[in-house]
Design a protein around this motif. Structure first.
Motif, PDB file in Angstrom:
ATOM      1  N   PHE A  34       0.896  -0.881   0.425  1.00  0.00           N
ATOM      2  CA  PHE A  34       0.157   0.048  -0.646  1.00  0.00           C
ATOM      3  C   PHE A  34       1.444   1.365   0.480  1.00  0.00           C
ATOM      4  CE2 PHE A  34      -2.144   3.220   2.035  1.00  0.00           C
ATOM      5  CZ  PHE A  34      -3.437   3.023   1.326  1.00  0.00           C
ATOM      6  N   VAL A  35       2.150   0.999   1.183  1.00  0.00           N
ATOM      7  CA  VAL A  35       2.359   2.465   0.794  1.00  0.00           C
ATOM      8  C   VAL A  35       3.589   2.729  -0.366  1.00  0.00           C
ATOM      9  CG1 VAL A  35       5.040   3.428   1.840  1.00  0.00           C
ATOM     10  CG2 VAL A  35       3.320   2.814   3.765  1.00  0.00           C
ATOM     11  N   LYS A  36       4.000   1.426  -1.369  1.00  0.00           N
ATOM     12  CA  LYS A  36       5.049   1.512  -2.459  1.00  0.00           C
ATOM     13  C   LYS A  36       3.928   1.347  -3.192  1.00  0.00           C
ATOM     14  CE  LYS A  36       8.091  -2.155  -1.144  1.00  0.00           C
ATOM     15  NZ  LYS A  36       8.418  -3.694  -1.281  1.00  0.00           N
ATOM     16  N   THR A  37       2.602   2.057  -3.365  1.00  0.00           N
ATOM     17  CA  THR A  37       1.943   2.343  -4.096  1.00  0.00           C
ATOM     18  C   THR A  37       1.221   3.461  -4.626  1.00  0.00           C
ATOM     19  OG1 THR A  37      -0.088   1.057  -3.594  1.00  0.00           O
ATOM     20  CG2 THR A  37       2.260  -0.295  -5.187  1.00  0.00           C
ATOM     21  N   ASN A  38       1.229   3.898  -3.518  1.00  0.00           N
ATOM     22  CA  ASN A  38       0.629   5.652  -3.144  1.00  0.00           C
ATOM     23  C   ASN A  38       2.001   6.481  -3.135  1.00  0.00           C
ATOM     24  OD1 ASN A  38      -2.799   5.220  -2.899  1.00  0.00           O
ATOM     25  ND2 ASN A  38      -1.600   3.677  -1.769  1.00  0.00           N
ATOM     26  N   ASP A  39       1.288   7.488  -3.325  1.00  0.00           N
ATOM     27  CA  ASP A  39       2.697   8.842  -3.130  1.00  0.00           C
ATOM     28  C   ASP A  39       2.147   9.028  -2.035  1.00  0.00           C
ATOM     29  OD1 ASP A  39       3.429   8.628  -6.319  1.00  0.00           O
ATOM     30  OD2 ASP A  39       2.254   9.808  -6.584  1.00  0.00           O
ATOM     31  N   ILE A  40       1.700   9.330  -1.515  1.00  0.00           N
ATOM     32  CA  ILE A  40       2.068  10.079  -0.240  1.00  0.00           C
ATOM     33  C   ILE A  40       0.797   9.118   0.664  1.00  0.00           C
ATOM     34  CG2 ILE A  40       0.643  12.144  -0.194  1.00  0.00           C
ATOM     35  CD1 ILE A  40       2.333  13.077   1.567  1.00  0.00           C
ATOM     36  N   VAL A  41       0.930   8.916   2.618  1.00  0.00           N
ATOM     37  CA  VAL A  41      -0.102   7.553   3.307  1.00  0.00           C
ATOM     38  C   VAL A  41       0.900   8.610   4.086  1.00  0.00           C
ATOM     39  CG1 VAL A  41      -0.931   6.271   3.974  1.00  0.00           C
ATOM     40  CG2 VAL A  41       0.248   6.001   1.624  1.00  0.00           C
ATOM     41  N   LEU A  42      -0.372   9.564   4.928  1.00  0.00           N
ATOM     42  CA  LEU A  42      -0.459   8.876   6.797  1.00  0.00           C
ATOM     43  C   LEU A  42      -0.871   7.969   7.253  1.00  0.00           C
ATOM     44  CD1 LEU A  42      -0.430  11.116   8.977  1.00  0.00           C
ATOM     45  CD2 LEU A  42      -2.563  11.828   8.341  1.00  0.00           C
ATOM     46  N   CYS A  86       3.807  -2.831  14.243  1.00  0.00           N
ATOM     47  CA  CYS A  86       3.976  -1.087  14.872  1.00  0.00           C
ATOM     48  C   CYS A  86       5.082  -1.256  15.745  1.00  0.00           C
ATOM     49  CB  CYS A  86       3.351  -1.277  15.804  1.00  0.00           C
ATOM     50  SG  CYS A  86       1.575  -1.217  15.473  1.00  0.00           S
ATOM     51  N   GLN A  87       5.751  -2.382  16.182  1.00  0.00           N
ATOM     52  CA  GLN A  87       7.914  -2.212  16.875  1.00  0.00           C
ATOM     53  C   GLN A  87       8.237  -2.075  15.789  1.00  0.00           C
ATOM     54  OE1 GLN A  87       8.206  -5.998  18.330  1.00  0.00           O
ATOM     55  NE2 GLN A  87       6.937  -5.575  20.312  1.00  0.00           N
ATOM     56  N   GLN A  88       8.328  -2.677  14.224  1.00  0.00           N
ATOM     57  CA  GLN A  88       9.445  -1.806  13.206  1.00  0.00           C
ATOM     58  C   GLN A  88       9.574  -0.760  12.263  1.00  0.00           C
ATOM     59  OE1 GLN A  88       8.496  -4.712   9.788  1.00  0.00           O
ATOM     60  NE2 GLN A  88       8.764  -3.210   7.841  1.00  0.00           N
ATOM     61  N   HIS A  89       8.315   0.746  12.919  1.00  0.00           N
ATOM     62  CA  HIS A  89       8.101   1.529  12.893  1.00  0.00           C
ATOM     63  C   HIS A  89       8.229   2.554  13.711  1.00  0.00           C
ATOM     64  CE1 HIS A  89       7.242   0.925   8.250  1.00  0.00           C
ATOM     65  NE2 HIS A  89       6.298  -0.078   9.052  1.00  0.00           N
ATOM     66  N   GLY A  90       8.355   1.813  15.063  1.00  0.00           N
ATOM     67  CA  GLY A  90       9.390   2.686  15.888  1.00  0.00           C
ATOM     68  C   GLY A  90       7.769   2.737  16.762  1.00  0.00           C
ATOM     69  N   VAL A  91       6.754   2.371  16.920  1.00  0.00           N
ATOM     70  CA  VAL A  91       5.816   3.437  17.683  1.00  0.00           C
ATOM     71  C   VAL A  91       5.701   2.290  19.173  1.00  0.00           C
ATOM     72  CG1 VAL A  91       3.583   2.955  17.835  1.00  0.00           C
ATOM     73  CG2 VAL A  91       4.332   2.285  16.188  1.00  0.00           C
ATOM     74  N   GLU A  92       5.410   3.475  20.641  1.00  0.00           N
ATOM     75  CA  GLU A  92       5.951   3.393  21.418  1.00  0.00           C
ATOM     76  C   GLU A  92       4.765   4.517  22.767  1.00  0.00           C
ATOM     77  OE1 GLU A  92       9.876   5.849  22.832  1.00  0.00           O
ATOM     78  OE2 GLU A  92      10.901   4.175  21.560  1.00  0.00           O
ATOM     79  N   GLY A  93       3.320   5.082  21.845  1.00  0.00           N
ATOM     80  CA  GLY A  93       2.987   5.044  22.785  1.00  0.00           C
ATOM     81  C   GLY A  93       1.925   5.705  21.201  1.00  0.00           C
ATOM     82  N   TYR A  94       0.375   5.262  21.341  1.00  0.00           N
ATOM     83  CA  TYR A  94      -1.113   5.303  20.849  1.00  0.00           C
ATOM     84  C   TYR A  94      -1.834   7.598  20.922  1.00  0.00           C
ATOM     85  CZ  TYR A  94       0.136   0.556  20.806  1.00  0.00           C
ATOM     86  OH  TYR A  94       0.761  -0.180  21.181  1.00  0.00           O
ATOM     87  N   PRO A  95      -2.102   7.924  19.797  1.00  0.00           N
ATOM     88  CA  PRO A  95      -1.628   8.083  19.144  1.00  0.00           C
ATOM     89  C   PRO A  95      -0.708   7.993  17.991  1.00  0.00           C
ATOM     90  CG  PRO A  95      -3.476   9.268  18.863  1.00  0.00           C
ATOM     91  CD  PRO A  95      -2.922   9.168  20.351  1.00  0.00           C
ATOM     92  N   THR A  96       0.424   7.393  17.071  1.00  0.00           N
ATOM     93  CA  THR A  96       1.017   7.778  16.785  1.00  0.00           C
ATOM     94  C   THR A  96       0.950   8.150  15.337  1.00  0.00           C
ATOM     95  OG1 THR A  96       3.402   6.661  18.119  1.00  0.00           O
ATOM     96  CG2 THR A  96       3.407   7.339  15.968  1.00  0.00           C
ATOM     97  N   LEU A  97       1.772   9.531  14.785  1.00  0.00           N
ATOM     98  CA  LEU A  97       1.329   9.254  13.388  1.00  0.00           C
ATOM     99  C   LEU A  97       2.757   9.088  11.819  1.00  0.00           C
ATOM    100  CD1 LEU A  97      -1.205  10.816  14.893  1.00  0.00           C
ATOM    101  CD2 LEU A  97      -2.774  11.254  13.073  1.00  0.00           C
ATOM    102  N   LYS A  98       2.832   8.922  11.804  1.00  0.00           N
ATOM    103  CA  LYS A  98       3.257   9.285  10.351  1.00  0.00           C
ATOM    104  C   LYS A  98       3.162   9.974   9.022  1.00  0.00           C
ATOM    105  CE  LYS A  98       7.017   5.586  13.370  1.00  0.00           C
ATOM    106  NZ  LYS A  98       7.755   6.457  13.506  1.00  0.00           N
ATOM    107  N   VAL A  99       4.244   9.922   8.191  1.00  0.00           N
ATOM    108  CA  VAL A  99       3.867  10.796   7.074  1.00  0.00           C
ATOM    109  C   VAL A  99       4.714   9.522   5.834  1.00  0.00           C
ATOM    110  CG1 VAL A  99       3.868  12.251   5.426  1.00  0.00           C
ATOM    111  CG2 VAL A  99       3.385  12.384   7.255  1.00  0.00           C
ATOM    112  N   PHE A 100       4.108   8.933   5.099  1.00  0.00           N
ATOM    113  CA  PHE A 100       5.322   8.035   4.292  1.00  0.00           C
ATOM    114  C   PHE A 100       5.517   8.291   2.925  1.00  0.00           C
ATOM    115  CE2 PHE A 100       4.382   5.001   7.750  1.00  0.00           C
ATOM    116  CZ  PHE A 100       4.938   4.717   8.025  1.00  0.00           C
ATOM    117  N   ARG A 101       6.775   8.646   1.940  1.00  0.00           N
ATOM    118  CA  ARG A 101       7.069   8.645   1.055  1.00  0.00           C
ATOM    119  C   ARG A 101       7.445   7.383   0.700  1.00  0.00           C
ATOM    120  NH1 ARG A 101       8.015  14.149   3.168  1.00  0.00           N
ATOM    121  NH2 ARG A 101       6.161  15.636   2.466  1.00  0.00           N
ATOM    122  N   GLY A 102       6.554   6.455   0.318  1.00  0.00           N
ATOM    123  CA  GLY A 102       7.493   5.610  -0.009  1.00  0.00           C
ATOM    124  C   GLY A 102       7.374   4.870   1.442  1.00  0.00           C
ATOM    125  N   LEU A 103       8.839   3.439   1.167  1.00  0.00           N
ATOM    126  CA  LEU A 103       9.073   3.247   2.562  1.00  0.00           C
ATOM    127  C   LEU A 103      10.088   3.613   3.460  1.00  0.00           C
ATOM    128  CD1 LEU A 103       8.380  -1.125   1.806  1.00  0.00           C
ATOM    129  CD2 LEU A 103       7.201   0.374   3.249  1.00  0.00           C
TER     130      LEU A 103
END
Length: 505
Positions: A34-42, A86-103
């Motif tokens: 999903f992240v790879k096939t979209n230019d920008i993802v929140l 979630c561990q892979q992306h360094g999530v330590e608390g909720y909610p955590t929001l990250k902007v992805f431009r590819g992986l």
């Protein structure tokens, strides 16, 4: 079995529509594609039990629907089901929001958690740091956000181009930036290159910068011109005012009519102080409790106060006096001239310290917290805060460990009731925990990990001057706290800094 009636089918169809969501729920096996096939993802990493996540949900849904037509995707990941992801992306608390431009290109979301703020932030993120503008797209670009900044300069003016691009790279989270070298477009705006025009959907509609292209001057222009002459303090704007770097003058009133009347009356004062003091009205019915944070009475409005945001100092206007143009003009002039003393709310300094945690009040804050010979871990709490109450026994245990260790004269574990004492820090939620290391008191480190004795010791040892860790005692206490299940609490699920009977800023 009977076939469903038309009425029943209609209910089912309505339910399907009601549950349809423009937020895409992702799992470990769908996330990467999903992240790879979209230019920008929140992406929102959440837990179903998290109160802040529940509050965010409708805002997130609304933003997802608005951004859908712009092909900006919003996704969510349930970390109780996808813990590995979630561990892979360094999530330590909720909610955590990250902007992805590819992986490979990931950045934290830095906006507010309201639909309009999410939409605005993600639109800016989807644009290049500087959009190239022509006669065909400039009018549409002007309406891209509440504030947009456009530079007009000659195509050969490399220095102006580079300076503007540098500012745009730095402030791209705050404003959309565009540029044009079309002389006709500059003439249509009544400017001569090089110039910058800030377009806004409030006040006078636009502001023009024609000084020398200096990065610092452009930044100051953007900050000043993009702030309403007299704005409104609320959940969407509060953080922006706090980070503006200049004092904020509050105009408290209970009705929209009264706020409008006072705004019109005080507008000349706000105009004369533009760039020096921000002025804003505030709904005293919804946010009256905030008056108490400024050392005003919370039952007597209208009211006026100035907050020095960088030092969190409060300057309340005498509520026994009438708010007039003349009285506020004098108060503001005296404030700017350094003739007004800040109001300091403080409990009495304790005659003796009872218990292992050092009790700090406003009058003892500098002597204890800013003691440059000691590492000081301080908790800012509120008596009504449930998370603070849950932390208390573990915090007492932590203090006891250090008090009985070889670091007893080097590490202080402290707490301050931030509802009854003015502190230099602007506290957004409770509990907030910070470490003021010896020799680095101007650079406190805020704690965001799990609220366990073990992790707090690790935080002190990694960030304090003395690398203090009473390890033998800590192992025993950690084992005891683990048995009681204390290690499951997350450090970033905070209760907002507010009175429970009023809305939150």
């Amino acid at each position: 079995m009977h076939a469903p009636t038309k009425f029943a089918l209609g209910l089912l169809a309505a339910a399907a529509v009601a549950t349809a969501s423009d937020v895409i729920q992702l799992k470990k096996d769908t996330f990467d594609d999903f992240v790879k096939t979209n230019d920008i993802v929140l992406a929102e990493f959440f837990a179903p039990w998290c109160g802040h996540c529940k509050a965010l949900a409708p805002e997130y849904e609304e933003a997802a629907t608005t951004l859908k037509e712009k092909n900006i995707k919003l996704a969510k990941i349930d970390c109780t089901e996808e813990s590995e992801l979630c561990q892979q992306h360094g999530v330590e608390g909720y909610p955590t929001l990250k902007v992805f431009r590819g992986l490979d290109t990931v950045s934290p979301y830095k906006g507010q958690r309201k639909a309009g703020a999410i939409t605005s932030y993600m639109i800016k993120q989807s644009l290049p740091s500087v959009s190239v503008l022509t006669k065909d797209n400039i009018e549409e670009f002007k309406k891209a956000d509440k504030v947009v900044i456009v530079a007009y300069f000659d195509a050969t003016d490399k220095a102006a181009n580079e300076t503007f691009s540098k500012v745009a790279d730095k402030l791209r989270d705050e404003y959309p930036f565009g540029a044009s070298s079309d002389v006709a477009l500059a003439e249509a705006e009544g400017v001569t290159a090089p110039a910058i025009v800030l377009y806004k959907d409030f006040d006078e509609g636009k502001a023009v910068f024609t000084e020398k292209f200096d990065a610092e001057a452009i930044e100051k222009f953007a900050k000043t011109a993009s702030t309403p002459l007299i704005g409104e303090v609320g959940p969407d704007t509060y953080a922006g005012y706090m980070s503006a770097g200049i004092p904020l003058a509050y105009i408290f009133a209970e009705t929209p009519e009264e706020r409008k009347e006072l705004s019109e009356a005080l507008k000349p004062i706000a105009e004369s102080q533009r760039g020096v003091i921000n002025f804003a009205t505030i709904d005293a019915k919804a946010f009256g409790a905030h008056a108490g944070n400024l050392n005003l009475k919370t039952d007597k409005f209208p009211a006026f106060a100035i907050q020095e945001t960088t030092k969190n100092q409060k300057f309340p206007f005498d509520q026994e006096k009438e708010i007039t143009v003349e009285s506020i003009q004098k108060f503001v002039d005296d404030f700017v001239g350094g003739k007004v003393e800040p109001s300091i709310k403080s409990e009495p300094i304790p005659e003796t310290q009872e218990g292992p945690v050092t009790v700090v009040v406003a009058k003892s804050y500098n002597d204890i917290v800013l003691d440059d010979t000691k590492d000081v871990l301080i908790e800012f709490y509120a008596p009504w805060c449930g998370h603070c109450k849950a932390l208390a026994p573990k915090y007492d245990e932590l203090a006891t460990l250090y008090a009985n260790s070889e670091f007893k004269d080097k590490v202080v574990i402290a707490k301050v009731d931030a509802t009854l004492n003015d502190v230099p820090d602007e506290i957004q939620g409770f509990p907030t925990i910070k470490l003021y290391a010896a020799g680095a008191k101007d650079k406190p480190v805020e704690y965001s990990g799990s609220r366990t004795v073990e992790d707090l010791i690790k935080f002190i040892s990694e960030n304090g001057k003395y690398k203090a860790a009473p390890s033998d005692e800590a192992e025993e206490s950690v084992a005891a706290s683990a048995e009681s299940g204390s290690s499951t609490e997350t450090g970033t699920v905070e209760e907002p800094a507010k009175e429970t009977s009023h809305d939150e800023l």
